[in-house]
Design a protein around this motif. Structure first.
Motif, PDB file in Angstrom:
ATOM      1  N   VAL A  34       4.095  81.489 -11.632  1.00 50.90           N
ATOM      2  CA  VAL A  34       3.546  82.837 -11.565  1.00 50.90           C
ATOM      3  C   VAL A  34       2.079  82.730 -11.199  1.00 50.90           C
ATOM      4  N   GLY A  35       1.525  83.808 -10.714  1.00 48.39           N
ATOM      5  CA  GLY A  35       0.121  83.720 -10.343  1.00 48.39           C
ATOM      6  C   GLY A  35      -0.462  85.040  -9.896  1.00 48.39           C
ATOM      7  N   TRP A  36      -1.742  84.970  -9.555  1.00 46.41           N
ATOM      8  CA  TRP A  36      -2.484  86.123  -9.067  1.00 46.41           C
ATOM      9  C   TRP A  36      -3.047  85.829  -7.682  1.00 46.41           C
ATOM     10  N   PHE A  37      -2.940  86.844  -6.836  1.00 46.82           N
ATOM     11  CA  PHE A  37      -3.528  86.807  -5.501  1.00 46.82           C
ATOM     12  C   PHE A  37      -4.460  88.001  -5.359  1.00 46.82           C
ATOM     13  N   ARG A  38      -5.282  87.970  -4.339  1.00 47.27           N
ATOM     14  CA  ARG A  38      -6.128  89.127  -4.050  1.00 47.27           C
ATOM     15  C   ARG A  38      -6.319  89.282  -2.554  1.00 47.27           C
ATOM     16  N   GLN A  39      -6.586  90.525  -2.174  1.00 40.74           N
ATOM     17  CA  GLN A  39      -6.850  90.808  -0.765  1.00 40.74           C
ATOM     18  C   GLN A  39      -7.992  91.799  -0.669  1.00 40.74           C
ATOM     19  N   ALA A  40      -9.069  91.348  -0.068  1.00 45.98           N
ATOM     20  CA  ALA A  40     -10.222  92.205   0.161  1.00 45.98           C
ATOM     21  C   ALA A  40     -10.052  92.907   1.505  1.00 45.98           C
ATOM     22  N   GLY A  42     -10.081  93.834   5.152  1.00 42.63           N
ATOM     23  CA  GLY A  42     -10.337  93.053   6.354  1.00 42.63           C
ATOM     24  C   GLY A  42     -10.087  91.567   6.217  1.00 42.63           C
ATOM     25  N   LYS A  43      -9.580  91.150   5.067  1.00 43.08           N
ATOM     26  CA  LYS A  43      -9.335  89.725   4.850  1.00 43.08           C
ATOM     27  C   LYS A  43      -7.863  89.480   4.528  1.00 43.08           C
ATOM     28  N   THR A  44      -7.449  88.234   4.695  1.00 43.22           N
ATOM     29  CA  THR A  44      -6.077  87.884   4.352  1.00 43.22           C
ATOM     30  C   THR A  44      -5.943  87.701   2.846  1.00 43.22           C
ATOM     31  N   ARG A  45      -4.740  87.845   2.374  1.00 47.12           N
ATOM     32  CA  ARG A  45      -4.492  87.675   0.941  1.00 47.12           C
ATOM     33  C   ARG A  45      -4.664  86.195   0.576  1.00 47.12           C
ATOM     34  N   GLU A  46      -5.279  85.959  -0.566  1.00 47.40           N
ATOM     35  CA  GLU A  46      -5.539  84.588  -0.988  1.00 47.40           C
ATOM     36  C   GLU A  46      -5.109  84.396  -2.436  1.00 47.40           C
ATOM     37  N   THR A  94     -14.398  91.950  -5.360  1.00 50.59           N
ATOM     38  CA  THR A  94     -13.795  93.244  -5.052  1.00 50.59           C
ATOM     39  C   THR A  94     -12.592  93.051  -4.150  1.00 50.59           C
ATOM     40  N   ALA A  95     -11.433  93.530  -4.614  1.00 49.53           N
ATOM     41  CA  ALA A  95     -10.189  93.336  -3.864  1.00 49.53           C
ATOM     42  C   ALA A  95      -9.049  94.031  -4.594  1.00 49.53           C
ATOM     43  N   MET A  96      -7.922  94.090  -3.905  1.00 50.40           N
ATOM     44  CA  MET A  96      -6.671  94.472  -4.560  1.00 50.40           C
ATOM     45  C   MET A  96      -6.077  93.187  -5.111  1.00 50.40           C
ATOM     46  N   TYR A  97      -5.729  93.209  -6.376  1.00 52.98           N
ATOM     47  CA  TYR A  97      -5.170  92.031  -7.034  1.00 52.98           C
ATOM     48  C   TYR A  97      -3.671  92.208  -7.239  1.00 52.98           C
ATOM     49  N   TYR A  98      -2.935  91.161  -6.851  1.00 54.90           N
ATOM     50  CA  TYR A  98      -1.485  91.198  -6.912  1.00 54.90           C
ATOM     51  C   TYR A  98      -0.949  90.114  -7.845  1.00 54.90           C
ATOM     52  N   CYS A  99       0.041  90.491  -8.605  1.00 56.50           N
ATOM     53  CA  CYS A  99       0.783  89.545  -9.430  1.00 56.50           C
ATOM     54  C   CYS A  99       1.933  88.994  -8.597  1.00 56.50           C
ATOM     55  N   ALA A 100       2.275  87.716  -8.784  1.00 55.50           N
ATOM     56  CA  ALA A 100       3.335  87.094  -8.009  1.00 55.50           C
ATOM     57  C   ALA A 100       4.159  86.177  -8.882  1.00 55.50           C
ATOM     58  N   ALA A 101       5.431  86.029  -8.505  1.00 55.77           N
ATOM     59  CA  ALA A 101       6.328  85.138  -9.244  1.00 55.77           C
ATOM     60  C   ALA A 101       7.273  84.468  -8.267  1.00 55.77           C
ATOM     61  N   SER A 102       7.677  83.268  -8.607  1.00 58.22           N
ATOM     62  CA  SER A 102       8.582  82.528  -7.735  1.00 58.22           C
ATOM     63  C   SER A 102      10.023  82.946  -7.966  1.00 58.22           C
ATOM     64  N   TYR A 103      10.889  82.617  -7.008  1.00 56.54           N
ATOM     65  CA  TYR A 103      12.330  82.754  -7.223  1.00 56.54           C
ATOM     66  C   TYR A 103      12.733  81.765  -8.315  1.00 56.54           C
ATOM     67  N   ALA A 111       0.678  75.390  -6.277  1.00 53.85           N
ATOM     68  CA  ALA A 111      -0.755  75.143  -6.298  1.00 53.85           C
ATOM     69  C   ALA A 111      -1.451  76.197  -5.448  1.00 53.85           C
ATOM     70  N   VAL A 112      -2.682  76.466  -5.745  1.00 58.39           N
ATOM     71  CA  VAL A 112      -3.440  77.472  -5.000  1.00 58.39           C
ATOM     72  C   VAL A 112      -3.441  77.176  -3.511  1.00 58.39           C
ATOM     73  N   VAL A 113      -3.555  75.903  -3.151  1.00 55.09           N
ATOM     74  CA  VAL A 113      -3.605  75.532  -1.730  1.00 55.09           C
ATOM     75  C   VAL A 113      -2.308  75.836  -1.012  1.00 55.09           C
ATOM     76  N   ALA A 114      -1.214  76.039  -1.756  1.00 55.33           N
ATOM     77  CA  ALA A 114       0.075  76.334  -1.132  1.00 55.33           C
ATOM     78  C   ALA A 114       0.145  77.761  -0.617  1.00 55.33           C
ATOM     79  N   GLY A 115      -0.810  78.579  -0.970  1.00 51.86           N
ATOM     80  CA  GLY A 115      -0.817  79.956  -0.487  1.00 51.86           C
ATOM     81  C   GLY A 115       0.368  80.738  -1.012  1.00 51.86           C
ATOM     82  N   GLU A 116       1.007  81.507  -0.116  1.00 48.61           N
ATOM     83  CA  GLU A 116       2.089  82.399  -0.523  1.00 48.61           C
ATOM     84  C   GLU A 116       3.472  81.775  -0.374  1.00 48.61           C
TER      85      GLU A 116
END
Length: 131
Positions: A34-40, A42-46, A94-103, A111-116
């Protein structure tokens, strides 16, 4: 159906704190990634922070360099809720923050470097504005 619902976003001044929550239904946080992402704008989600549970049920936490020492990811398995404690907030947070979970059957690294790549489910997001 799996549902992830974020809350806790808002407006805060520089240096302030917020705690985001992500309540899950149809999903068990005690396993998987599980994790958190954000998207500001004009930027890609990270990826911001991830929490992986290994075979031994040990938690493996990972953070983006930009938030290390300021943000803390945690979860309450009893409440099936994921948290992101954000301290010393900066304008760049400052960004929209998203919660994420794996199948459930995912074996991908979260890992963070794995992206989405590992994400199976997304919440709809909660806005954080730092001024």
């Amino acid at each position: 159906d799996v549902q992830l619902v974020e809350s806790g976003g808002g407006s805060v001044q520089t240096g302030g704190s917020l705690r985001l929550s992500c309540a899950a239904s149809g999903y068990t946080y005690s396993r998987y990634c599980v994790g958190w992402f954000r998207q500001a704008p004009g930027k890609t989600r990270e990826a911001v922070a991830t929490f992986a549970t290994d075979i031994a049920s040990e938690g493996i936490l990972d953070y983006a360099d930009s938030v290390k020492g300021r943000f803390t990811i945690s979860k309450d398995n009893g409440k099936n809720t994921l948290y992101l404690q954000m301290n010393s907030l900066e304008l760049e947070d400052t960004a929209m923050y998203y919660c994420a979970a794996s199948y459930p059957d995912s074996t991908r690294s979260c890992a963070v470097v794995a992206g989405e790549l590992w994400v199976g489910y997304w919440g709809k997001g909660t806005q954080v504005t730092v001024s």
